[in-house]
Structure formats: structure tokens, C-alpha cells
Design a protein around this motif. Structure first.
Motif, PDB file in Angstrom:
ATOM      1  N   ALA A  69      99.443   5.960  35.165  1.00 48.23           N
ATOM      2  CA  ALA A  69      98.963   5.559  34.027  1.00 48.23           C
ATOM      3  C   ALA A  69      97.548   5.221  34.250  1.00 48.23           C
ATOM      4  O   ALA A  69      96.531   5.471  33.351  1.00 48.23           O
ATOM      5  CB  ALA A  69      99.749   4.262  33.311  1.00 48.23           C
ATOM      6  N   GLU A  70      97.086   4.475  35.196  1.00 48.19           N
ATOM      7  CA  GLU A  70      95.593   4.186  35.470  1.00 48.19           C
ATOM      8  C   GLU A  70      94.868   5.495  35.874  1.00 48.19           C
ATOM      9  O   GLU A  70      93.857   5.562  35.435  1.00 48.19           O
ATOM     10  CB  GLU A  70      95.651   3.114  36.598  1.00 48.19           C
ATOM     11  CG  GLU A  70      96.151   1.753  36.582  1.00 48.19           C
ATOM     12  CD  GLU A  70      95.397   1.192  35.553  1.00 48.19           C
ATOM     13  OE1 GLU A  70      94.376   1.363  35.244  1.00 48.19           O
ATOM     14  OE2 GLU A  70      95.875   0.001  34.941  1.00 48.19           O
ATOM     15  N   GLN A  75      91.113   9.548  33.836  1.00 47.99           N
ATOM     16  CA  GLN A  75      90.715  10.923  33.762  1.00 47.99           C
ATOM     17  C   GLN A  75      90.284  11.184  32.165  1.00 47.99           C
ATOM     18  O   GLN A  75      89.490  11.776  32.106  1.00 47.99           O
ATOM     19  CB  GLN A  75      91.830  11.905  33.980  1.00 47.99           C
ATOM     20  CG  GLN A  75      92.357  12.029  35.429  1.00 47.99           C
ATOM     21  CD  GLN A  75      93.346  12.990  35.685  1.00 47.99           C
ATOM     22  OE1 GLN A  75      94.077  13.197  34.804  1.00 47.99           O
ATOM     23  NE2 GLN A  75      93.878  12.969  37.030  1.00 47.99           N
ATOM     24  N   GLU A  76      91.061  10.604  31.324  1.00 51.00           N
ATOM     25  CA  GLU A  76      90.707  10.617  29.892  1.00 51.00           C
ATOM     26  C   GLU A  76      89.380  10.132  29.597  1.00 51.00           C
ATOM     27  O   GLU A  76      88.636  10.404  28.840  1.00 51.00           O
ATOM     28  CB  GLU A  76      91.765  10.149  29.114  1.00 51.00           C
ATOM     29  CG  GLU A  76      93.131  10.934  29.186  1.00 51.00           C
ATOM     30  CD  GLU A  76      94.151  10.021  28.400  1.00 51.00           C
ATOM     31  OE1 GLU A  76      94.212   9.020  28.075  1.00 51.00           O
ATOM     32  OE2 GLU A  76      95.589  10.626  28.165  1.00 51.00           O
ATOM     33  N   GLU A  98      92.717   5.283  22.108  1.00 46.91           N
ATOM     34  CA  GLU A  98      93.880   5.796  22.348  1.00 46.91           C
ATOM     35  C   GLU A  98      94.305   6.078  23.648  1.00 46.91           C
ATOM     36  O   GLU A  98      95.608   6.103  23.883  1.00 46.91           O
ATOM     37  CB  GLU A  98      93.966   7.270  21.454  1.00 46.91           C
ATOM     38  CG  GLU A  98      93.564   7.434  20.289  1.00 46.91           C
ATOM     39  CD  GLU A  98      93.349   8.529  19.409  1.00 46.91           C
ATOM     40  OE1 GLU A  98      93.410   9.787  20.136  1.00 46.91           O
ATOM     41  OE2 GLU A  98      93.229   8.871  18.347  1.00 46.91           O
ATOM     42  N   ALA A  99      93.462   6.224  24.461  1.00 53.66           N
ATOM     43  CA  ALA A  99      93.615   6.510  26.122  1.00 53.66           C
ATOM     44  C   ALA A  99      94.038   5.134  26.587  1.00 53.66           C
ATOM     45  O   ALA A  99      95.299   5.063  27.299  1.00 53.66           O
ATOM     46  CB  ALA A  99      92.540   7.077  26.976  1.00 53.66           C
ATOM     47  N   ARG A 100      93.615   3.949  26.054  1.00 54.01           N
ATOM     48  CA  ARG A 100      94.285   2.831  26.657  1.00 54.01           C
ATOM     49  C   ARG A 100      95.404   2.486  25.995  1.00 54.01           C
ATOM     50  O   ARG A 100      96.302   1.791  26.796  1.00 54.01           O
ATOM     51  CB  ARG A 100      93.079   1.587  26.175  1.00 54.01           C
ATOM     52  CG  ARG A 100      91.753   1.790  26.957  1.00 54.01           C
ATOM     53  CD  ARG A 100      90.947   0.523  26.702  1.00 54.01           C
ATOM     54  NE  ARG A 100      89.732   0.591  27.780  1.00 54.01           N
ATOM     55  CZ  ARG A 100      88.516   1.158  27.189  1.00 54.01           C
ATOM     56  NH1 ARG A 100      88.515   1.397  26.005  1.00 54.01           N
ATOM     57  NH2 ARG A 100      87.271   1.379  27.890  1.00 54.01           N
ATOM     58  N   ALA A 101      95.788   2.683  24.690  1.00 62.35           N
ATOM     59  CA  ALA A 101      97.138   2.634  24.124  1.00 62.35           C
ATOM     60  C   ALA A 101      97.941   3.406  24.771  1.00 62.35           C
ATOM     61  O   ALA A 101      99.249   2.961  25.080  1.00 62.35           O
ATOM     62  CB  ALA A 101      96.923   2.902  22.669  1.00 62.35           C
ATOM     63  N   ARG A 102      97.802   4.654  25.307  1.00 61.28           N
ATOM     64  CA  ARG A 102      98.790   5.482  25.880  1.00 61.28           C
ATOM     65  C   ARG A 102      98.913   4.703  27.559  1.00 61.28           C
ATOM     66  O   ARG A 102     100.166   4.670  27.751  1.00 61.28           O
ATOM     67  CB  ARG A 102      98.241   6.738  26.061  1.00 61.28           C
ATOM     68  CG  ARG A 102      98.573   7.733  24.912  1.00 61.28           C
ATOM     69  CD  ARG A 102      98.151   9.242  25.107  1.00 61.28           C
ATOM     70  NE  ARG A 102      96.741   9.432  25.575  1.00 61.28           N
ATOM     71  CZ  ARG A 102      95.860   9.610  24.618  1.00 61.28           C
ATOM     72  NH1 ARG A 102      96.180   9.978  23.302  1.00 61.28           N
ATOM     73  NH2 ARG A 102      94.738  10.012  25.021  1.00 61.28           N
ATOM     74  N   VAL A 107     102.861   1.588  30.893  1.00 64.54           N
ATOM     75  CA  VAL A 107     103.080   0.355  31.704  1.00 64.54           C
ATOM     76  C   VAL A 107     104.239  -0.343  31.042  1.00 64.54           C
ATOM     77  O   VAL A 107     105.154  -0.946  31.887  1.00 64.54           O
ATOM     78  CB  VAL A 107     101.670  -0.322  31.937  1.00 64.54           C
ATOM     79  CG1 VAL A 107     102.074  -1.631  32.508  1.00 64.54           C
ATOM     80  CG2 VAL A 107     100.770   0.460  32.590  1.00 64.54           C
ATOM     81  N   GLU A 108     104.115  -0.621  29.828  1.00 63.37           N
ATOM     82  CA  GLU A 108     105.087  -1.395  29.089  1.00 63.37           C
ATOM     83  C   GLU A 108     106.664  -0.872  29.199  1.00 63.37           C
ATOM     84  O   GLU A 108     107.713  -1.569  29.674  1.00 63.37           O
ATOM     85  CB  GLU A 108     104.924  -1.637  27.691  1.00 63.37           C
ATOM     86  CG  GLU A 108     103.705  -2.435  27.597  1.00 63.37           C
ATOM     87  CD  GLU A 108     103.585  -2.517  26.110  1.00 63.37           C
ATOM     88  OE1 GLU A 108     103.951  -1.795  25.057  1.00 63.37           O
ATOM     89  OE2 GLU A 108     102.393  -3.261  25.559  1.00 63.37           O
TER      90      GLU A 108
END
Length: 404
Positions: A69-70, A75-76, A98-102, A107-108
Motif C-alpha cells: 500500500a505504501e 507511485q501514484e 484518492e490515492a491516500r484513501a486507497r 491497510v485497514e
């Protein structure tokens, strides 16, 4: 359903108990001894190792998902920054959000899966802990209140507990097979974990010797009468307080070796035993051993190394560490490696031959599957408890009854 890899129902003549039914949609309730093995002790041992492996793999999967995820987030974000048209403005802000939300969602999800596994393993650990025999159990376990000297040697011994930072509430017993294949080094030097700032050097040395005595007491308690003998080297007599339970119960057949002469005499005797037993084994003439030779398993506790050791004694100690375990002579070192810097690399093989454990929690052990850094906690007696003295008194009474 939650299933342990490579764990299955035991085969006759000692079938494992069946898992208890659970509510619909829930994993089966854990059962102690739900693993392969011909005896309950073997099934419990395999179950503990299965829990250890399951926790390692679940944690590895979680860490891998977090790393992925990191990496995808970076990359995004790089893609957004690489295009001047989308580098700034509302569109860029929305893309970054949006990238941080994904990333947060991944992670969740990974944490939810890990929490599910941790909950199941914690429930299993609680069930298993209450079923462990004395050799596997904590010192605060009720099983010690009804302790009786065993007639057979157990297959393993508990040295402490292991846990990972993702699940500090889950403790996995650290079990090692018997007889010990490697000696033990209880490091009395400065730890690298959180305890390094709260424990001074004097307290560390005291805790290290108390840890050694607790392990020695457990070994004496789980071996049949007369099958295990403990020797102590304490050149300066600094461990008298920690050794009191062993001395007062008669668990030590002789007082601790003190001074250079005492160190040399005890090492000479144990080295002779290793040589004689090796020759007898190689020639197939075990009946030819001298009648005064103690054929029981031997444990040598060395405190405050290298004080009181000359070059000959150091070489004998290295010899015992290398050759002793195969013929029943085991080594337990209580030492700070910094005290031996004057020897240079000469003692490096000695330290590598020993299993390093610590008197305070420290994250220095790695598992053989994915290489996690596990935090080790020693198996210590609870504050104010007299369980070690009680157990050693029963061992001493059994020895007297057998005339040993």
C-alpha cells in the motif's frame, strides 16, 4: 474457517480432542492438544509451534500488504507530480486524496485480517496455556502447586515467551527440545530494547543470575531423580543470593567453584567426563566407564565470565560448549560479552555456539520462516512467589528418598 497450516487431527493411539462447535459463521473453538502427536505433551508441543508459525505468517502477510500500500501510494503521488498539468490545483488535490484513501483502505483491510487471526490465536493460546505440563508451563501456572517428581524426561523445556509488536497481547511459549542441543548464554550486558533505559548494570547482572537459577530449577524439576546434576562456577562469590534456592534445597551436590583453582578443578573434571563418554560411545563400550563417573546429564552454570579464567580454562570452556551437548554436558553462561573484548575474535565461536537469551525483554530472536525480530521475555518467577523453593524442596526430598 480458521485453519492452522500443517496441523491435523492426531492419529491413534492418542487421538486429539475434536474442536468444539461454534456459532454459525464463527471459527471453531480452540482445543488444547489439537495437533499431531502420539502423546498429549507431543501434541501440545506441536500446537505451540503451529501457533508460532501461524503468527509469523499472519504478521508477514500484514506487513507485506502495508508495504504494498505504501509503495502504490508513492507511485501514484509520483505520477501526479510528474505531469505539470496535474501538479497543482483542485484536480491534483483530489488525486492525492484518492490515492491516500486507497492506501488507508488497504491497510485497514489488512489490519482487520490480522486482528481476526490474532483473536483466534489469543483464544487458542489461553486454552493451551492452562493445559501445559510443568516443563512447558509458566511459573505462575497452577500445575506447579501439585508438582510431583517425574519418572520420564519431557521432550521440551520452556525458556520464556515470544511476541511481535503487531500483537503484544499474544504471547507464544518458547520451547526448546531436550536434551539441549546448544548451551545457553544469558546476556548480562546492556539490552537493546525498551528496558535499556530503565535497568542499570548491577540490576541486569542480578536479573541474569536469577534467570539462570530459574532455568536450572526447571531443568532439575522436569528430569527424573538422579538424571540431572548442576554445577556452578562463581569465581568471586557474587551470586550467593541468587543461588540460595539451589544451595538450601540441596540441589547442588557441592558448593560453587570459587577462585582460579576451583574453576580449573571443575572444568578439568567435566572435560574428563566428556572425553571418557566420547571414547566409550565410539568404541561401543559404555559399560567400561569408571564407576565414579556421574552418568547423569550435567549442567554447568558459569557466572561472571571471564573472571577467574586463565587461557587453559577458556579453552576447556570452549571445548565443553562444542563437544559437551552430544554427551550430556551442557553450558549456561551468565556473562557480558563486552567483558571479554580483550580476547578479540578468539571467543567468537563460543558465543555463536550458544543460544543467547536475555534477563529482560529484548527483540533479538528471529524465526526460521520469514525472519521476524521477535521480542523475547524470560520465564521468571512472579514477584513474591516461593514456587521455585517449593519445587526444589520436593526435588531434594525425592533425592533423599532415593539415597542420592
Amino acid at each position: 474457517d480458521y485453519r492452522h497450516p500443517r496441523r491435523a487431527t492426531a492419529t491413534p493411539p492418542a487421538p486429539a480432542p475434536a474442536a468444539q462447535p461454534a456459532e454459525p459463521g464463527q471459527p471453531p473453538r480452540p482445543v488444547a492438544g489439537d495437533a499431531n502427536g502420539w502423546t498429549m505433551d507431543e501434541r501440545l508441543y506441536n500446537q505451540v509451534w503451529g501457533m508460532f508459525e501461524d503468527l509469523a505468517r499472519s504478521t508477514a502477510a500484514y506487513r507485506s500488504a502495508v508495504d504494498f500500500a505504501e509503495s502504490r501510494l508513492e507511485q501514484e503521488l509520483d505520477k501526479v507530480l510528474s505531469d505539470p498539468a496535474t501538479r497543482v490545483g483542485p484536480a491534483a488535490d483530489a488525486a492525492r486524496a484518492e490515492a491516500r484513501a486507497r492506501q488507508s483502505s488497504l491497510v485497514e483491510q489488512a489490519r482487520a485480517v490480522l486482528d481476526r487471526d490474532l483473536a483466534q490465536l489469543t483464544a487458542e493460546a489461553e486454552v493451551v496455556e492452562h493445559a501445559l505440563p510443568p516443563a512447558f508451563a509458566r511459573w505462575d501456572s497452577p500445575v506447579w502447586q501439585g508438582y510431583q517428581v517425574p519418572l520420564e524426561t519431557p521432550m521440551a523445556l520452556r525458556l520464556g515467551e515470544l511476541h511481535l509488536p503487531e500483537g503484544t497481547g499474544l504471547r507464544i511459549p518458547m520451547l526448546v527440545r531436550l536434551p539441549l542441543e546448544r548451551g545457553l548464554w544469558i546476556d548480562s550486558g546492556r539490552p537493546s530494547g525498551l528496558q535499556s533505559a530503565v535497568v542499570d548494570a548491577t540490576e541486569l547482572r542480578r536479573l541474569a543470575m536469577e534467570t539462570a537459577v530459574a532455568h536450572a530449577a526447571r531443568l532439575l524439576a522436569v528430569y527424573p531423580v538422579g538424571d540431572f546434576t548442576v554445577h556452578v562456577i562463581d569465581p568471586a562469590g557474587a551470586a550467593g543470593g541468587a543461588l540460595a534456592p539451589l544451595l538450601q534445597s540441596g540441589a547442588l551436590k557441592e558448593p560453587p567453584a570459587a577462585g582460579a583453582q576451583g574453576v580449573s578443578a571443575l572444568l578439568e573434571r567435566l572435560t574428563r567426563r566428556v572425553d571418557l563418554v566420547q571414547m566409550a560411545v565410539r568404541s561401543g563400550a559404555a559399560d567400561s566407564l569408571p564407576p565414579d563417573l556421574d552418568t547423569a546429564e550435567q549442567l554447568l552454570i558459569v557466572n561472571d565470565f571471564p573472571h577467574g579464567f586463565d587461557d587453559r580454562a577458556v579453552n576447556q570452556l570452549r571445548y565443553l560448549a562444542d563437544e559437551g551437548p552430544s554427551v550430556g554436558v551442557h553450558l549456561m553462561m551468565v556473562a557480558d560479552r563486552e567483558d571479554t573484548r580483550g580476547y578479540g575474535p578468539v571467543l567468537d565461536p563460543l558465543w555463536r555456539a550458544l543460544l543467547r537469551i536475555t534477563p529482560v525483554p529484548d527483540d533479538h530472536l528471529a524465526d526460521p520462516w520469514v525472519g521476524h525480530a521477535w521480542t523475547y521475555e524470560p520465564s521468571l518467577v512472579p514477584a513474591g512467589s516461593d514456587v521455585v523453593r517449593q519445587v526444589l524442596q520436593r526435588v531434594g526430598q525425592a533425592r533423599q528418598a532415593y539415597g542420592i
